[in-house]
Each structure stands twice: as C-alpha cells, then as structure tokens.
Scaffold this active site. Structure first.
Site, PDB file in Angstrom:
ATOM      1  N   TYR A 151      59.803  47.963  -0.869  1.00  0.00           N
ATOM      2  CA  TYR A 151      58.427  47.613  -0.538  1.00  0.00           C
ATOM      3  C   TYR A 151      58.082  46.185  -0.949  1.00  0.00           C
ATOM      4  O   TYR A 151      57.415  45.467  -0.220  1.00  0.00           O
ATOM      5  CB  TYR A 151      57.454  48.578  -1.226  1.00  0.00           C
ATOM      6  CG  TYR A 151      57.315  49.881  -0.508  1.00  0.00           C
ATOM      7  CD1 TYR A 151      56.391  50.048   0.508  1.00  0.00           C
ATOM      8  CD2 TYR A 151      58.103  50.962  -0.842  1.00  0.00           C
ATOM      9  CE1 TYR A 151      56.261  51.246   1.179  1.00  0.00           C
ATOM     10  CE2 TYR A 151      57.988  52.173  -0.181  1.00  0.00           C
ATOM     11  CZ  TYR A 151      57.056  52.311   0.824  1.00  0.00           C
ATOM     12  OH  TYR A 151      56.935  53.496   1.480  1.00  0.00           O
ATOM     13  N   ARG A 163      48.896  48.344   0.107  1.00  0.00           N
ATOM     14  CA  ARG A 163      49.784  48.678  -1.007  1.00  0.00           C
ATOM     15  C   ARG A 163      50.997  47.746  -1.007  1.00  0.00           C
ATOM     16  O   ARG A 163      51.416  47.241  -2.058  1.00  0.00           O
ATOM     17  CB  ARG A 163      50.215  50.141  -0.883  1.00  0.00           C
ATOM     18  CG  ARG A 163      51.249  50.614  -1.904  1.00  0.00           C
ATOM     19  CD  ARG A 163      51.454  52.118  -1.713  1.00  0.00           C
ATOM     20  NE  ARG A 163      52.599  52.626  -2.442  1.00  0.00           N
ATOM     21  CZ  ARG A 163      52.577  53.004  -3.718  1.00  0.00           C
ATOM     22  NH1 ARG A 163      51.445  52.886  -4.409  1.00  0.00           N
ATOM     23  NH2 ARG A 163      53.638  53.475  -4.313  1.00  0.00           N
TER      24      ARG A 163
END
Length: 299
Positions: free
Chosen positions: A259, A227
């Site tokens: 992220y 991810r």
C-alpha cells in the site's frame, strides 16, 4: 453468487431452478459459469474469484455431509483461482486531497459531516467501515489527541489526530450531539451512514474537484484511496515503514509495502541523487599505453 449460478445452470439444462439437483452442479458447470460471469456479464477477475470462493465454500460443506459426493466436490474444490495483473494502487497527491476536501459545503450539516469524515479518513488512514463505526467515546479530544479504532479481527489500534481534525469532530458533535456509544457519522434521519452512501457522495465531490484539478479525471477515487494516500505521504515524509504498519493496522510488513509505495515525487528526488553517467573525453590510460596493448596481444 448462488442466485446467478443456479439460474445459469438451470438455463443450460433447460430446467426450472427448483428442479436442479446436486448432480447437475458439476465442475464443468462451475467453470462455464465463471467464464460467463467474467466475459458475458463483464465482471472483473476479482469478482470471478469471489464467485468461485462462494461455490467452493458450499461444496466443502457438502463433502463433510455426503461422502458419496466427495469426488464431485474435490473436482470443484480443485478449480484454481484466476491470476490477473496487479495494478499500481491509486493514491492521491496532497493537492488532490486538498481539492476534494474543499468541495463539501461546510455551511450545511451534511457538508460539515462529509468534510469531517473525509478529513478523518486522511488523518487516520482508517478503513471506511472503521470510520463509520466510530463513536465519540473512542476519541480523546484532549492533548495528545488520538482515536481508538477497531479493525479486522477485532484488533484495536491507536492513531494520533491533528488539532484540525479534532476541531472538525467537535464542531460536528456541537451541531448534532451524539451519545458516547452512538455512531458519529449519520444521515439526516440519524441512521449510520453506509459505505455505499459515502462512495456515492465522494464520487460527486471528485467530479467537482476535477474541474480545478484535472489529474483527478483519470483516477478512480474511493474512500480507500484516502487510506493509501496517508501511507504514501507518510513514506514521503520519511516515516519508518514499521510505524506506518502500526498506524494502518497491518499484520504484515508485506501488506504495508504494497500500500505504501513511493510516489512519483519520491522517485524523482531519488533519481536526482544519482549522477548522470559522464562520457570520458579521452581513452583510458591503458588504451593509450602501447606496451600494455602489446602485452595483451601476446596472451
């Protein structure tokens, strides 16, 4: 958390667990237990804070049912969480992703399933449980191909799919047909895969891939690393961060920025655009002008 906490308290008090009362569960005992969980049991700071959250939740409930214990509950509820260093998120380079995806034996049904699952994780940036909950009726196989994912808070989002990923999912359904509302990724008995099972299989593939890609040896690769790799590679491709937020299903851009950090190659390209400071070969003109220097001396 509570099994560990009650056993720890009973051992320190020299009692059986059945003899422990609410009075024995003091703030001091909780602090001692948290230290034991972190240092003696070798838990991480995150695990320590999870234990504290479980204990806090119980005493928050006790405070609403037993007013006489409010002072004891407040002491425990005021125990702060421990702050630890925020490590750089682990992401995979494209070559590392390719090396991992090459490991499953696609001639077997299990290998075909694993290859399709890992490819889907990288394509969609889905959380592992979002992928394991996937059913055929959530996939649009016709062009433009996409998938409907249900994330945290039952929030749905639509993610595009590469033709290669669609083909892998089609072939998997041909080998193991599933009803529209049945889980797509299942084990040999037809039961849905678990996240722990996927982590176990992925660890084996990473070890095998590390033989040809040594950089994988120093990385802790989990399904969530795919991810994060999706986000980093989208950033490298110049995709706007708001699009990535929608792609990954983040509520806040702050989460996306955490992220989707720029990888080393992106930083290197940015550095190349900055010229190396040049050292002048001679003094500036004002240092060579004696009249200017004389005037400065009078100030």
């Amino acid at each position: 958390a509570w099994r560990l906490f009650l056993r720890f308290t009973a051992q320190r008090a020299g009692k059986k667990v059945a003899m422990i009362t609410l009075v024995d569960l003091t703030a001091g005992e909780v602090i001692a237990f948290l230290g034991h969980a972190e240092h003696e049991r070798g838990g991480t700071i995150g695990t320590r804070n999870c234990r504290l959250a479980a204990i806090r939740s119980f005493f928050n409930f006790v405070a609403t049912r037993d007013p006489g214990s409010i002072a004891q509950c407040v002491e425990i509820l005021n125990i702060p969480v421990k702050r630890g260093p925020i490590s750089e998120p682990c992401y995979l380079d494209p070559a590392e992703v390719t090396a991992i995806l090459a490991q499953p034996d696609r001639s077997t049904l299990e290998g075909m399933r694993d290859h399709a699952l890992l490819s889907f994780l990288y394509n969609s940036g889905a959380r592992i449980q979002e992928a394991l909950d996937l059913c055929p009726d959530a996939i649009r196989f016709e062009s433009p191909s996409c998938v409907r994912l249900t994330g945290k808070g039952r929030k749905e989002r639509i993610c595009p799919l590469w033709p290669e990923t669609v083909m892998l999912l089609k072939k998997l359904l041909e080998r193991r047909p599933r009803a529209p509302d049945q889980r797509l990724f299942v084990n040999r008995y037809g039961e849905p895969l678990s996240a722990s099972g996927v982590r176990f299989k992925l660890a084996a593939y990473v070890r095998a891939a590390a033989e040809t890609t040594p950089t994988l040896r120093d990385k802790h690769v989990t399904p969530h690393a795919f991810r994060h790799a999706t986000a980093v590679h989208l950033i490298s491709a110049g995709v706007d961060v708001t699009v990535i937020r929608s792609w990954l299903g983040h509520v806040s851009l702050d989460t996306t920025n955490h992220y989707a950090r720029a990888n080393l190659e992106t930083k290197r390209k940015a550095l190349e655009q900055v010229g190396v400071p040049k050292t002048p070969g001679r003094q500036p003109s004002w240092k060579r002008d004696t009249s200017v220097l004389a005037w400065l001396d009078t100030l």
